[in-house]
Design a protein around this motif. Structure first.
Motif, PDB file in Angstrom:
ATOM      1  N   UNK A 127       2.735  11.325  -2.875  1.00  0.00           N
ATOM      2  CA  UNK A 127       2.110  10.537  -1.824  1.00  0.00           C
ATOM      3  C   UNK A 127       1.747   9.145  -2.320  1.00  0.00           C
ATOM      4  N   UNK A 128       1.291   9.053  -3.567  1.00  0.00           N
ATOM      5  CA  UNK A 128       0.957   7.744  -4.130  1.00  0.00           C
ATOM      6  C   UNK A 128       2.199   6.874  -4.242  1.00  0.00           C
ATOM      7  N   UNK A 129       3.318   7.479  -4.667  1.00  0.00           N
ATOM      8  CA  UNK A 129       4.556   6.716  -4.796  1.00  0.00           C
ATOM      9  C   UNK A 129       5.078   6.226  -3.453  1.00  0.00           C
ATOM     10  N   UNK A 130       5.019   7.096  -2.444  1.00  0.00           N
ATOM     11  CA  UNK A 130       5.470   6.693  -1.104  1.00  0.00           C
ATOM     12  C   UNK A 130       4.615   5.553  -0.565  1.00  0.00           C
ATOM     13  N   UNK A 131       3.303   5.653  -0.727  1.00  0.00           N
ATOM     14  CA  UNK A 131       2.401   4.603  -0.253  1.00  0.00           C
ATOM     15  C   UNK A 131       2.636   3.303  -1.009  1.00  0.00           C
ATOM     16  N   UNK A 132       2.897   3.414  -2.323  1.00  0.00           N
ATOM     17  CA  UNK A 132       3.134   2.219  -3.126  1.00  0.00           C
ATOM     18  C   UNK A 132       4.428   1.517  -2.715  1.00  0.00           C
ATOM     19  N   UNK A 133       5.457   2.285  -2.451  1.00  0.00           N
ATOM     20  CA  UNK A 133       6.720   1.679  -2.014  1.00  0.00           C
ATOM     21  C   UNK A 133       6.540   0.971  -0.673  1.00  0.00           C
ATOM     22  N   UNK A 134       5.799   1.587   0.223  1.00  0.00           N
ATOM     23  CA  UNK A 134       5.533   0.951   1.517  1.00  0.00           C
ATOM     24  C   UNK A 134       4.740  -0.336   1.342  1.00  0.00           C
TER      25      UNK A 134
END
Length: 336
Positions: A229-236
């Protein structure tokens, strides 16, 4: 500047105390005379006298030719006299009694303005109060009332201004949610912080706070060990807000940190420069009590602190003594 602020507060309090006399209206005045005098008071910006005469006109001549107009102008007089609750009540009454009136849109508009300015009194105009950190109840009310106006009367001459204020209010509400999320981050309540950040992203699209919401989600998920979830949010975040302050050379830098209180915040119990919105279940009184105790502890000289050793190695206070609770200390032993 701070001394001027405190002097201004004292002057305004004295002015309000001196200006609370009840205004008597001559009972011999006719309907036309009452209305004409009220118009003169409105023109001269003497809104307290105008509201008294408009109320007298409505009560004495409820079916007269100026009754409806007096009710409408009474809303305006209350609003200009900085009586938002009275203005909202008068607007509700006018809307209820005259739903088909050709100027009912004006009543909706004044009701929204009254809520808009409810937290923006005289003090807020001169003191450094951050509106995004205050209770958003009035802002939500104002947004909903302006929304009623724009949906029911889209061609109203007041609709463009109402829409502009709605944009501002939406940004303000989003900023408040970000402040609350940062509050939870500083206190390591990462689930609550992530939920607040996600709420901003999902419900306040188009506001400047969306990038902050994503950054909060990244930091909270990292602290919770939810790497996906942290990675997805960071990419966004990188894709949509590459210049966000939390990104340095493409790398995410956590921003949560403790904040030192200024002397003005301490002196006013955070009424001014307040950085901590109330969490759920908390009360302002409880916060104030804790702050007073913390400030009292900070003011204790080092030689009086438990465990302090003087030049000869002697302890000023016996560490073997039972420790007193903060409530016991604050009340000088009245409450154990």
């Amino acid at each position: 500047m701070h001394v001027k602020h405190l002097l201004l507060i004292a002057i305004l309090v004295l002015t309000a105390a001196c200006g609370s006399k009840e205004i008597k209206v001559d009972e011999s005045l006719s309907e036309t005379e009452l209305y004409q005098q009220a118009q003169i008071d409105l023109k001269n910006k003497n809104y307290s006298h105008a509201s008294s005469k408009l109320k007298a006109l409505e009560s004495r001549y409820p079916f007269g030719q100026y009754a409806e107009q007096a009710q409408l102008e009474l809303i305006y007089a209350y609003y200009k006299n900085q009586e938002p609750e009275a203005a909202r009540s008068a607007a509700d009454r006018f809307i209820r009694l005259h739903p088909q009136h050709p100027n009912v849109d004006y009543a909706y508009y004044l009701k929204g303005l009254s809520s808009f300015d409810r937290d923006r009194g005289i003090l807020a105009r001169f003191l450094p109060l951050d509106m995004t950190k205050r209770d958003p109840g009035a802002a939500r009310d104002s947004f909903n009332e302006f929304a009623q106006l724009t949906s029911r009367y889209p061609n109203s001459p007041y609709a463009p201004d109402a829409k502009a204020r709605m944009i501002y209010l939406r940004n303000l509400l989003a900023s408040y949610e970000i402040h609350v999320a940062h509050y939870y981050l500083r206190r390591q309540a990462y689930v609550a912080a992530a939920n607040r950040g996600r709420y901003v992203v999902e419900n306040f699209q188009g506001t400047p706070s969306v990038g902050d919401g994503l950054a909060i989600m990244v930091e909270a998920y990292q602290q919770l060990g939810l790497d996906d979830l942290a990675g997805t949010s960071l990419q966004t975040l990188k894709l949509n807000y590459p210049d966000h302050p939390s990104l340095e050379d493409g790398q995410f830098v956590p921003r949560a940190s403790t904040h030192k209180r200024t002397w003005l915040a301490r002196a006013t119990l955070r009424l001014i420069e307040n950085d901590t919105p109330l969490p759920p279940g908390e009360t302002r009184a409880a916060q104030d009590m804790r702050r007073q105790y913390e400030d009292a502890v900070e003011a204790i000289p080092p030689e009086l602190q438990p465990g302090y050793k003087g030049k000869k190695g002697k302890t000023a206070i016996n560490d073997d003594e039972p420790r007193r609770s903060w409530l016991n200390r604050l009340t000088f032993g009245l409450f154990d």
